[in-house]
Write an enzyme that holds these catalytic residues in place. Structure first.
Site, short mmCIF file in Angstrom:
data_model
loop_
_atom_site.label_atom_id
_atom_site.label_comp_id
_atom_site.label_asym_id
_atom_site.label_seq_id
_atom_site.Cartn_x
_atom_site.Cartn_y
_atom_site.Cartn_z
N CYS A 69 28.28 1.73 45.35
CA CYS A 69 29.10 2.20 46.53
C CYS A 69 28.64 1.64 47.80
CB CYS A 69 28.81 3.67 46.77
SG CYS A 69 29.50 4.42 48.15
N CYS A 175 34.42 -2.48 49.56
CA CYS A 175 34.21 -1.16 48.96
C CYS A 175 34.73 -1.02 47.91
CB CYS A 175 35.39 -0.05 49.92
SG CYS A 175 35.58 1.79 49.07
N1 DGL Z 1 33.42 3.22 46.91
C1 DGL Z 1 32.68 3.66 48.15
C2 DGL Z 1 32.14 2.26 48.73
O1 DGL Z 1 31.93 1.45 48.28
C3 DGL Z 1 33.64 4.34 49.01
C4 DGL Z 1 33.16 4.87 50.38
C5 DGL Z 1 33.74 6.36 50.68
O2 DGL Z 1 33.55 7.12 49.93
O3 DGL Z 1 34.28 6.33 51.67
O4 DGL Z 1 31.90 2.36 50.07
#
Ligand code: DGL
Length: 252
Positions: A69, A175
């Site tokens: 993440c 993301c």
């Molecule tokens: N998968 C997360 C990232 O890479 C999502 C972030 C979120 O929850 O807004 O930033």
């Protein structure tokens, strides 16, 4: 055993690359879907969630954690590394490879507001993108859509259009939820725009860091603090040998 952690289902895009390179490892995946999205919460909140989830994973026996993440990496990886003695692999904003392949000198980055606010991202842009125009586009609403298992075509068209209209010929998926939208992103961007998904490079980095240190029997277990249906659908799409018993809702 390797722990893979994301605010939700997005980290599966990284898990997919990890299992491709290291299929024999044991994996525990945690989707913090009940607290997703992280993208506009305070840094302290995200760091607290990351600490809680990591502690849960360590209780399950993980010996290394991939923070799959970008937002949690930006908010918490330094604190996690100083609080725990196991290795942590985080997401890298793939600005450098994007700059290297851009012909127009304009690069688009699609990420969350918190990722753009983080010093990791800012430092990377300062170091590798001097003389390059970097368009930072917050993908508002995209993470929530992936969590629901839908592709928000209108939002993607709007965000991609804002980047390509300014001349971007490379778009970085900043993301881990966004690779699940990459087909539509590529369609809107057109054939002359390259899309960069950092997940394969992060998986290669994990291989380098873990080499010889973690061994397992190829087990997989998926936890979610929220509903497991979309997580299950996406994970089984990646590995059809998974069964419903591999997925469990937890409250941590
Ligand atoms: N998968 C997360 C990232 O890479 C999502 C972030 C979120 O929850 O807004 O930033």
């Amino acid at each position: 055993m390797i722990g893979v952690y994301d605010s939700g289902v997005g980290g599966l895009s990284v898990w997919k690359e990890l299992v491709a390179l290291m299929p024999a490892q044991d994996y525990v995946y945690v989707a913090d879907s009940a607290h997703c999205p992280y993208g506009d919460k305070s840094r302290e909140y995200v760091a607290r969630r990351a600490d809680t989830v990591v502690r849960f994973m360590i209780e399950k026996g993980v010996e290394a954690v991939v923070v799959a993440c970008n937002t949690a990496t930006a908010a918490a990886i330094a604190e996690l590394r100083s609080a725990y003695s196991i290795p942590f692999i985080g997401m890298e904003p793939a600005v450098k490879p994007a700059v290297n392949i851009s012909h127009t000198g304009v690069v688009g980055v699609l990420a969350t507001a918190n990722t753009f606010r983080g010093t990791l991202y800012r430092d990377t842009v300062m170091r590798y993108a001097s003389g390059i125009k970097v368009i930072e586009k917050v993908g508002k609403g995209l993470v929530e859509a992936v969590e629901r298992g839908v592709v928000p075509k209108d939002l993607i068209k709007e965000y991609v259009g804002e980047m390509t209209d300014q001349g971007a010929d490379v778009i970085v998926l900043g993301c881990t939820h966004f690779p699940f939208l990459s087909e539509e992103i590529a369609r809107c961007a057109g054939p002359s725009v390259r899309i960069i998904n950092p997940a394969p490079a992060v998986a290669r980095q994990a291989v380098r860091m873990l080499d010889g240190r973690v061994f397992g029997g190829g087990t997989r277990k998926f936890y979610s603090t929220g509903d497991t249906a979309v997580l299950r659908g996406l994970a089984i799409g990646i590995d059809s040998s998974l069964t419903p018993d591999d997925f469990e809702k937890v409250s941590v």
